[in-house]
Scaffold this active site. Structure first.
Site, PDB file in Angstrom:
ATOM      1  N   SER A 107       0.818  -1.216   0.000  1.00  0.00           N
ATOM      2  CA  SER A 107       0.000   0.000   0.000  1.00  0.00           C
ATOM      3  C   SER A 107       0.850   1.265   0.000  1.00  0.00           C
ATOM      4  O   SER A 107       2.048   1.240   0.266  1.00  0.00           O
ATOM      5  CB  SER A 107      -0.933  -0.001   1.200  1.00  0.00           C
ATOM      6  OG  SER A 107      -0.166   0.102   2.387  1.00  0.00           O
ATOM      7  N   HIS A 108       0.184   2.367  -0.266  1.00  0.00           N
ATOM      8  CA  HIS A 108       0.835   3.665  -0.290  1.00  0.00           C
ATOM      9  C   HIS A 108       1.540   3.957   1.033  1.00  0.00           C
ATOM     10  O   HIS A 108       2.692   4.399   1.051  1.00  0.00           O
ATOM     11  CB  HIS A 108      -0.195   4.744  -0.589  1.00  0.00           C
ATOM     12  CG  HIS A 108       0.339   6.127  -0.497  1.00  0.00           C
ATOM     13  ND1 HIS A 108       1.226   6.647  -1.411  1.00  0.00           N
ATOM     14  CD2 HIS A 108       0.146   7.100   0.411  1.00  0.00           C
ATOM     15  CE1 HIS A 108       1.532   7.879  -1.074  1.00  0.00           C
ATOM     16  NE2 HIS A 108       0.895   8.193   0.035  1.00  0.00           N
ATOM     17  N   ALA A 109       0.867   3.692   2.135  1.00  0.00           N
ATOM     18  CA  ALA A 109       1.468   3.944   3.453  1.00  0.00           C
ATOM     19  C   ALA A 109       2.753   3.143   3.610  1.00  0.00           C
ATOM     20  O   ALA A 109       3.756   3.638   4.129  1.00  0.00           O
ATOM     21  CB  ALA A 109       0.488   3.585   4.567  1.00  0.00           C
ATOM     22  N   VAL A 152       5.576   4.663   1.356  1.00  0.00           N
ATOM     23  CA  VAL A 152       6.105   5.940   1.859  1.00  0.00           C
ATOM     24  C   VAL A 152       6.852   5.743   3.188  1.00  0.00           C
ATOM     25  O   VAL A 152       7.884   6.368   3.432  1.00  0.00           O
ATOM     26  CB  VAL A 152       4.983   6.991   1.990  1.00  0.00           C
ATOM     27  CG1 VAL A 152       5.532   8.309   2.524  1.00  0.00           C
ATOM     28  CG2 VAL A 152       4.334   7.229   0.636  1.00  0.00           C
TER      29      VAL A 152
END
Lengths: 194, 386
Positions: free
Chosen positions: B343-345, B348
């Site tokens: 996922s994006h989280a 990042v």
């Protein structure tokens, strides 16, 4: 006939897409004049749609909860006005498999940093870039504001050849960051969640 | 000064740290021994028993610097019981009034239920009051700990952990430090940790700030500094005659030793007990960015709340949003209710080098806003402190 959005919509939408950004960045997002942007932002502040905040050295504009509702209302009215909801929904469905490829490739490079993993990820992302070009053409045939993702994604891949940071970096217009912005654009336009 | 006298009563002089003995408590004894053996220890004194206002005033004036005030231990830090983390420390103390208040807090820390329970468990006597060390605070550029014995392997390797700013970040596992192993043969193995935030003493007090991306990725210590720390640690080990856990700091190119205690035979690790008690786990999810850090939670429910987040906090939210991406560069860890490894989280968080647990269902209900928690991004757990 492709629809071009009103500047007011674009400026608030730029805040939505960027999340947290200063006036210059917001103006450049849709190639608007700094003065026009500045004036619109001031207006949105007065309406309680955006707020200014600082984290350490960074400061910028972001949406308030109200602003997010206003943004989604503007996008909904625009989309319904041109009766293209079905078409955009279809393109979002086409986007999703490529989203899986992008997040997998970016994650692979982070979790298993080796030149082999990197080369494979780059190949996969290049394949996605080709699909993105077609997708963007179809999106911009409805709404011109979808212009630019393919150019930015391609540029990131080109730069990633010299510097792998351009694949997954957060401080630059990396392939992952561009892709994440497109995803946010699609879900905001359709009024759905991830 | 008259006011302080009436609060504190009888005259017991303060004891110079150089002359600290067992009556000054475990930490002070260790520092006294280091100082007497010729190691670089910040100047200070120990308050034993009732506080003498005049002696305190004179002592603080002579140190003439911001101070670190620490409780010196219930009993000598012995090879079988280390009271690490059980007692109180106050950093950045300025002036006599603040020093008196800090000494009072540290002196009474032995009466906390937690400390008493620990003492009972290891069979140590408890004291109503604890000796307190008052020392110059070293305004560290880089600091951390060094072990002269690797408790994980049983080898006599020197293990160094380092991060930017004051050593509290390493001692309290607020960041993922650099880890450097120097073997007996002199081989050096390094791994760079993200060292995501740093604590520094500023004009208006202690401040925790985010560390820039480039500084997260580069080593905090030069080869020369590694050599000096390892050599000094081994010399201290020789002087004491047993393996040591030493807290060190480098300021303006000078290496200081801030604490030395025996490596306990049954280690009480700073970071986590060996077996996690089920009842301390608040929520489980997918560990997607490795490492384990402690910090204060900020539960962010909407766009209007994210400005509450301070450097070093732990972000707890439902999902990530472009508005919150900049937060990843100032927090020490992230917990999201949704998402998975890709996922994006996760992406990042890995970029930022901070631990992350995603897909932690009901995290926002189970984690109280503003509470101390521990995030293990390797095993996918979020725990309350034990």
């Amino acid at each position: 006939m492709a629809h071009t959005s009103a500047p007011d919509l674009l400026i608030l939408h730029a805040v939505r897409l960027k999340g947290f950004a200063d006036t210059d960045v917001l103006a450049r997002r849709f190639d608007l004049e700094p003065e026009t942007t500045q004036a619109a932002l001031k207006d949105y502040v007065a309406k309680g749609c955006i707020t200014s905040s600082s984290f350490g050295d960074l400061s910028g504009w972001s949406l308030t909860e109200d602003g997010r509702r206003v943004n989604e209302g503007q996008l909904r009215d625009e989309l319904d006005g041109i009766t293209k909801r079905e078409e955009i929904a279809r393109l979002h469905d086409a986007f999703l498999p490529h989203n899986a490829t992008v997040t997998a490739a970016c994650s692979a490079v982070q979790l298993n940093p080796s030149s082999a993993t990197y080369d494979q990820a780059w190949e996969q992302l290049s394949g996605v870039a080709a699909a993105l070009r077609v997708l963007e053409d179809e999106l911009t045939a409805c709404l011109t504001r979808f212009t630019g993702y393919h150019r930015r994604f391609n540029l990131a891949l080109f730069r990633a050849d010299e510097d792998p940071g351009w694949l997954t970096g957060t401080d630059l217009d990396s392939s992952h960051r561009v892709w994440f912005e497109l995803h946010e654009d699609l879900i905001a336009t359709l009024g759905i969640t991830r | 000064m008259a006011g302080l006298n009436s609060l504190y009563g009888a005259h017991v002089p303060v004891i110079d740290l150089d002359r600290a003995d067992a009556t000054c408590g475990g930490k002070a004894l260790g520092l006294g021994r280091l100082s007497r053996s010729g190691f670089n220890v910040p100047r200070g004194f120990v308050v034993v028993g009732d506080l003498d206002a005049q002696a305190l005033g004179s002592g603080v004036h002579q140190l003439d610097a911001p101070l670190a005030v620490r409780s010196s231990g219930l009993a000598e830090d012995s090879a079988s019981a280390s009271f690490a983390g059980q007692l109180q420390t106050v950093l950045g103390v300025v002036g006599v009034e603040e020093a008196a208040a800090a000494i009072r807090a540290c002196s009474r820390s032995a009466t906390s239920g937690h400390a008493r329970a620990y003492a009972a468990r290891v069979g140590a006597a408890t004291q109503a009051r604890v000796p307190v060390i008052v020392q110059r605070l070293v305004a560290a550029d880089v600091a951390g700990v060094v072990f002269t014995h690797d408790p994980r392997t049983g080898l006599d390797d020197v293990v160094i952990e380092a991060a930017w700013g004051l050593g509290e970040s390493v001692v309290n596992a607020r960041v993922i430090p650099d880890t450097i192993i120097v073997t007996a043969a002199g081989a050096v193995h390094s791994s760079v940790g993200s060292k995501a935030t740093r604590l520094d003493l500023r004009d208006d007090g202690l401040l925790r700030r985010a560390v820039a991306a480039a500084d997260r990725r580069r080593p905090a210590l030069t080869e020369a500094q590694i050599t000096e720390i390892a050599r000094t640690a081994r010399e201290a080990h020789s002087a004491f005659g047993h393996p040591l856990d030493i807290e060190w700091a480098i300021a303006d190119g000078i290496l200081w030793l801030l604490q030395a205690r025996p490596i306990t035979t049954h280690p009480e690790p700073r970071k986590a007990p060996a077996a996690t008690q089920p009842e301390t786990v608040l929520v489980r999810g997918v560990g997607c960015s490795p490492g384990r850090v402690n910090g204060t939670s900020v539960v962010v429910r909407g766009l209007d709340a994210f400005t509450r987040v301070q450097p070093g906090d732990i972000l707890v939210c439902r999902t990530t949003d472009p508005a919150w991406t900049p937060l990843f560069s100032i927090v020490s860890a992230v917990v999201t209710e949704t998402g998975g490894l890709l996922s994006h989280a996760a992406i990042v968080a890995r970029e930022a080098g901070i631990p992350a647990v995603v897909g932690a269902v009901e995290a926002m209900q189970r984690i109280e806003d503003g509470s101390p928690i521990s995030v293990d991004g390797t095993h996918g757990t979020v725990e309350a402190p034990t």
